[in-house]
Motif scaffolding. Structure first.
Motif, PDB file in Angstrom:
ATOM      1  N   LEU A 271       0.797  -1.362  -0.059  1.00 28.93           N
ATOM      2  CA  LEU A 271       0.254   0.242   0.010  1.00 28.93           C
ATOM      3  C   LEU A 271       0.524   1.070   0.204  1.00 28.93           C
ATOM      4  CD1 LEU A 271      -2.976  -1.622   2.586  1.00 28.93           C
ATOM      5  CD2 LEU A 271      -2.938  -0.917   0.212  1.00 28.93           C
ATOM      6  N   GLY A 272       1.778   0.943   0.749  1.00 31.20           N
ATOM      7  CA  GLY A 272       3.040   1.796   0.892  1.00 31.20           C
ATOM      8  C   GLY A 272       3.128   3.042  -0.102  1.00 31.20           C
TER       9      GLY A 272
ATOM     10  N   VAL B 125      -3.692  10.421  -2.526  1.00 28.18           N
ATOM     11  CA  VAL B 125      -4.451  10.474  -1.448  1.00 28.18           C
ATOM     12  C   VAL B 125      -4.353   9.309  -0.041  1.00 28.18           C
ATOM     13  CG1 VAL B 125      -6.742  10.700  -2.406  1.00 28.18           C
ATOM     14  CG2 VAL B 125      -6.116   8.438  -2.351  1.00 28.18           C
ATOM     15  N   LEU B 126      -3.389   8.593  -0.684  1.00 31.79           N
ATOM     16  CA  LEU B 126      -2.599   7.522   0.494  1.00 31.79           C
ATOM     17  C   LEU B 126      -1.464   7.620   0.823  1.00 31.79           C
ATOM     18  CD1 LEU B 126      -3.217   3.639  -1.461  1.00 31.79           C
ATOM     19  CD2 LEU B 126      -4.719   4.901   0.544  1.00 31.79           C
ATOM     20  N   PRO B 127      -1.060   8.114   2.052  1.00 33.69           N
ATOM     21  CA  PRO B 127      -0.121   8.333   2.179  1.00 33.69           C
ATOM     22  C   PRO B 127       1.190   7.174   2.492  1.00 33.69           C
ATOM     23  CG  PRO B 127      -1.252   7.769   4.530  1.00 33.69           C
ATOM     24  CD  PRO B 127      -1.956   7.481   2.849  1.00 33.69           C
TER      25      PRO B 127
ATOM     26  N   ASP C 206       7.105  16.737   0.194  1.00 33.28           N
ATOM     27  CA  ASP C 206       5.685  15.689  -1.363  1.00 33.28           C
ATOM     28  C   ASP C 206       4.580  17.193  -0.881  1.00 33.28           C
ATOM     29  OD1 ASP C 206       4.979  14.406  -2.712  1.00 33.28           O
ATOM     30  OD2 ASP C 206       3.132  13.810  -1.413  1.00 33.28           O
ATOM     31  N   TYR C 207       4.533  17.729   0.864  1.00 34.43           N
ATOM     32  CA  TYR C 207       3.352  18.611   0.734  1.00 34.43           C
ATOM     33  C   TYR C 207       3.660  20.090   0.225  1.00 34.43           C
ATOM     34  CZ  TYR C 207       0.504  15.332   2.824  1.00 34.43           C
ATOM     35  OH  TYR C 207      -0.489  14.575   3.695  1.00 34.43           O
ATOM     36  N   PHE C 208       5.288  20.223   0.728  1.00 36.58           N
ATOM     37  CA  PHE C 208       5.742  21.989   0.130  1.00 36.58           C
ATOM     38  C   PHE C 208       6.006  21.960  -0.855  1.00 36.58           C
ATOM     39  CE2 PHE C 208       6.037  21.692   5.009  1.00 36.58           C
ATOM     40  CZ  PHE C 208       5.079  22.821   5.239  1.00 36.58           C
ATOM     41  N   LEU C 209       6.502  21.113  -1.699  1.00 33.28           N
ATOM     42  CA  LEU C 209       7.459  21.200  -3.120  1.00 33.28           C
ATOM     43  C   LEU C 209       6.632  21.528  -4.291  1.00 33.28           C
ATOM     44  CD1 LEU C 209      10.072  20.038  -4.483  1.00 33.28           C
ATOM     45  CD2 LEU C 209       8.615  18.159  -5.246  1.00 33.28           C
TER      46      LEU C 209
ATOM     47  N   LEU D 151      10.695  10.554  -5.254  1.00 34.30           N
ATOM     48  CA  LEU D 151      11.374  10.141  -3.678  1.00 34.30           C
ATOM     49  C   LEU D 151      10.059   9.477  -2.928  1.00 34.30           C
ATOM     50  CD1 LEU D 151      12.260  14.309  -2.766  1.00 34.30           C
ATOM     51  CD2 LEU D 151      13.224  12.528  -2.799  1.00 34.30           C
ATOM     52  N   LYS D 152       9.233   9.396  -2.717  1.00 36.72           N
ATOM     53  CA  LYS D 152       7.772   8.737  -2.145  1.00 36.72           C
ATOM     54  C   LYS D 152       8.504   6.792  -2.439  1.00 36.72           C
ATOM     55  CE  LYS D 152       3.941  11.087  -2.357  1.00 36.72           C
ATOM     56  NZ  LYS D 152       2.767  10.949  -2.949  1.00 36.72           N
ATOM     57  N   LEU D 153       8.001   6.890  -3.851  1.00 37.04           N
ATOM     58  CA  LEU D 153       8.154   5.437  -4.381  1.00 37.04           C
ATOM     59  C   LEU D 153       9.384   5.105  -4.078  1.00 37.04           C
ATOM     60  CD1 LEU D 153       6.955   3.403  -6.041  1.00 37.04           C
ATOM     61  CD2 LEU D 153       8.021   4.609  -8.092  1.00 37.04           C
ATOM     62  N   PHE D 154      10.355   5.707  -4.383  1.00 41.93           N
ATOM     63  CA  PHE D 154      11.887   5.400  -3.766  1.00 41.93           C
ATOM     64  C   PHE D 154      11.952   4.663  -2.316  1.00 41.93           C
ATOM     65  CE2 PHE D 154      16.197   5.842  -2.377  1.00 41.93           C
ATOM     66  CZ  PHE D 154      17.194   5.146  -2.954  1.00 41.93           C
TER      67      PHE D 154
END
Length: 176
Positions: free
Chosen positions: A31-32, A40-42, A81-84, A158-161
């Protein structure tokens, strides 16, 4: 989290609890990875939850430093991810309306045109937001949309890595 695991361990045999924790770790890690692309998924938080689950298993050898570093990177990647998007929109000359439009477009794109909406939503949202801010400059609105799209790609990368890295650690612990 430790309290829940402690209570569960008290009432479930350790071998069965290891199976439950292993399955939960794999599900959270998968899920990550999905959450790394779907806004919508953290994703990083889910992946880190998987790491916590595998660390709680009796057979795992996850060190405390791995958990602390994982927590720090989870927070850093999530904040980035929020500020980018807002930073990239500003870097490409955008306004607050463009940044808000990019965020709304990212979420709306998932539901309106899945899966391509995930990629096009931030771009279209930023362009529409810039049109609300200044409807005379089409080229500028498109430029801000491109910046927003690039921010989404960098953030998702970044999140995927990070999420794939957590998955690798979890799989390594499972087959130790």
């Amino acid at each position: 989290m430790k309290f829940v695991i402690f209570v569960a361990v008290r009432f479930v045999e350790p071998a069965k609890m290891d199976i439950v924790l292993s399955i939960a770790a794999c599900i959270l890690a998968i899920l990550g990875i999905v959450g790394a692309v779907v806004p919508v998924l953290p994703g990083p938080a889910l992946s880190y939850g998987g790491l916590l689950c595998i660390a709680a298993a009796s057979f795992a050898g996850v060190s405390a430093s791995t958990l602390w570093i994982g927590a720090g990177v989870t927070v850093a990647v999530t904040l980035a991810d929020y500020f980018l998007p807002a930073w990239m929109a500003k870097r490409f000359g955008g306004s607050r309306a463009g940044a808000i439009g990019a965020t709304i477009g990212a979420v709306a794109g998932i539901f309106i045109f899945p899966p391509i909406g995930i990629l096009l939503g931030p771009f279209v949202g930023a362009v529409i937001g810039e049109f609300f801010h200044d409807s005379n400059d089409t080229a500028h609105a498109v430029q801000v949309g491109i910046g927003s799209f690039l921010a989404f790609i960098v953030g998702a990368g970044l999140k995927l890595f990070f999420s794939v890295g957590m998955f690798v650690i979890i799989i390594r612990e499972l087959f130790r």
